[in-house]
Design an enzyme around this catalytic site. Structure first.
Site, PDB file in Angstrom:
ATOM      1  N   CYS A  80       0.761  -1.858   0.043  1.00 29.61           N
ATOM      2  CA  CYS A  80      -0.104  -0.017  -0.032  1.00 29.61           C
ATOM      3  C   CYS A  80       0.908   1.166   0.227  1.00 29.61           C
ATOM      4  O   CYS A  80       2.136   1.472   0.828  1.00 29.61           O
ATOM      5  CB  CYS A  80      -0.498  -0.146   0.721  1.00 29.61           C
ATOM      6  N   CYS A 195      -1.242   2.980  -6.822  1.00 26.95           N
ATOM      7  CA  CYS A 195      -2.260   2.610  -5.809  1.00 26.95           C
ATOM      8  C   CYS A 195      -2.176   0.975  -5.773  1.00 26.95           C
ATOM      9  O   CYS A 195      -2.033   0.982  -7.099  1.00 26.95           O
ATOM     10  CB  CYS A 195      -2.905   3.324  -5.492  1.00 26.95           C
TER      11      CYS A 195
HETATM   12  N1  DGL Z   1      -3.897   0.418  -1.897  1.00 27.79           N
HETATM   13  C1  DGL Z   1      -3.656   1.635  -1.362  1.00 27.79           C
HETATM   14  C2  DGL Z   1      -2.046   2.552  -2.078  1.00 27.79           C
HETATM   15  O1  DGL Z   1      -1.499   1.604  -2.710  1.00 27.79           O
HETATM   16  C3  DGL Z   1      -4.521   2.694  -0.827  1.00 27.79           C
HETATM   17  C4  DGL Z   1      -6.146   2.215  -0.910  1.00 27.79           C
HETATM   18  C5  DGL Z   1      -7.157   3.469  -0.149  1.00 27.79           C
HETATM   19  O2  DGL Z   1      -7.157   3.183   0.561  1.00 27.79           O
HETATM   20  O3  DGL Z   1      -6.800   4.479  -0.300  1.00 27.79           O
HETATM   21  O4  DGL Z   1      -2.011   4.036  -1.700  1.00 27.79           O
END
Ligand code: DGL
Length: 268
Positions: A80, A195
């Site tokens: 993330c 993301c």
């Molecule tokens: N999957 C997460 C990232 O790589 C973010 C998603 C979220 O919680 O807004 O930043």
């Protein structure tokens, strides 16, 4: 909790706010077939993109204190960008005995590959605000024109899309549109998927893009980094009690459970 008795090979813990980290898990599985995986989704805190920084950092640190004690993984992959660009350094400082593999916007490889010099970074609003992201641009892409696009809605849309719900083309177009820049006769040629939710929508992005670009997904590179840090085992089977998903809401819906099953993960 349940699995440790059979474990002689410790599992790999993959963490995200939601289902985005699965894009990294599927690559990590290929490279570490001998390991079990624990997927942790902080869905009670999702989406991370709009959180105030100090509160989110405190949440992530508290969560990891619990996760590390409960699951004693070999390594943690923070799949993330929003979490790692904020709390990566604090996690390493707070838990020095644990190895954390992070996810940061792939600005360096994008700067190395671009021919037009126009690169866009598609991320959550949190990630585009981070000092970490600005520093990456300054260190590795100062010769490029980098457009940061913080999308309010795409992570949620990706969650819906991967669960099989309909997502309107116009809504997706509106989110990715700002990534496409024309300047002095040149055009954006690389969009960094910063993301981990977004690679699930890459086909849609390709279809709806005003012109073709490279959509840079760092999942494989993250998995390779994890493989380098996880000792190879001399036997290929991991305890079957691993390979499960944990949701902080403790209430994932049916379509989420089914999705996890598709990735070979039981939902606790
Ligand atoms: N999957 C997460 C990232 O790589 C973010 C998603 C979220 O919680 O807004 O930043």
């Amino acid at each position: 909790m349940e699995a440790t008795a059979k474990a002689d090979l410790k599992p790999v813990l993959v963490f995200d706010s939601g289902i985005g980290g699965l894009t990294v898990l599927r690559e990590a599985r290929v490279l570490m077939p001998e390991r079990g995986f624990i997927y942790v989704a902080d869905d009670a805190g999702f989406p991370y993109g709009g959180w105030e920084e100090e509160a989110l950092k405190a949440r992530i640190l508290a969560l990891f204190a619990e996760l590390l004690q409960r699951y004693a993984p070999e390594i943690c992959i923070i799949a993330c960008n929003t979490a790692f660009t904020l709390a990566g350094a604090d996690l390493r400082a707070a838990f020095p005995q644990m190895t954390f593999v992070g996810t940061v916007p792939a600005i360096k490889p994008a700067a190395e590959r671009t021919r037009s010099g126009l690169v866009s970074v598609l991320a959550t609003p949190g990630t585009v605000k981070r000092a970490y992201t600005r520093d990456l641009i300054q260190s590795f892409a100062s010769q490029c024109h980098v457009r940061l696009v913080g999308s309010e809605n795409l992570a949620r849309m990706a969650e819906a899309y991967i669960r099989g719900e309909t997502v309107s083309d116009d809504a997706v177009r509106a989110e990715i549109g700002p990534c496409f820049v024309e300047k002095d006769g040149a055009r954006t040629d690389i969009v960094v998927l910063a993301c981990t939710h977004y690679p699930f929508m890459a086909n849609l992005f390709r279809k709806l893009a005003p012109w073709p670009v490279d959509w840079l997904d760092p999942a494989e590179a993250i998995a390779r980094q994890a493989r380098r840090l996880v000792p190879a085992a001399d036997h290929a089977d991991h305890p079957d009690a691993y390979d499960f998903a944990v949701f902080t809401s403790e209430a994932p819906d049916f379509s989420t459970r089914r999705l996890m099953q598709g990735f070979g993960l039981r939902t606790l």
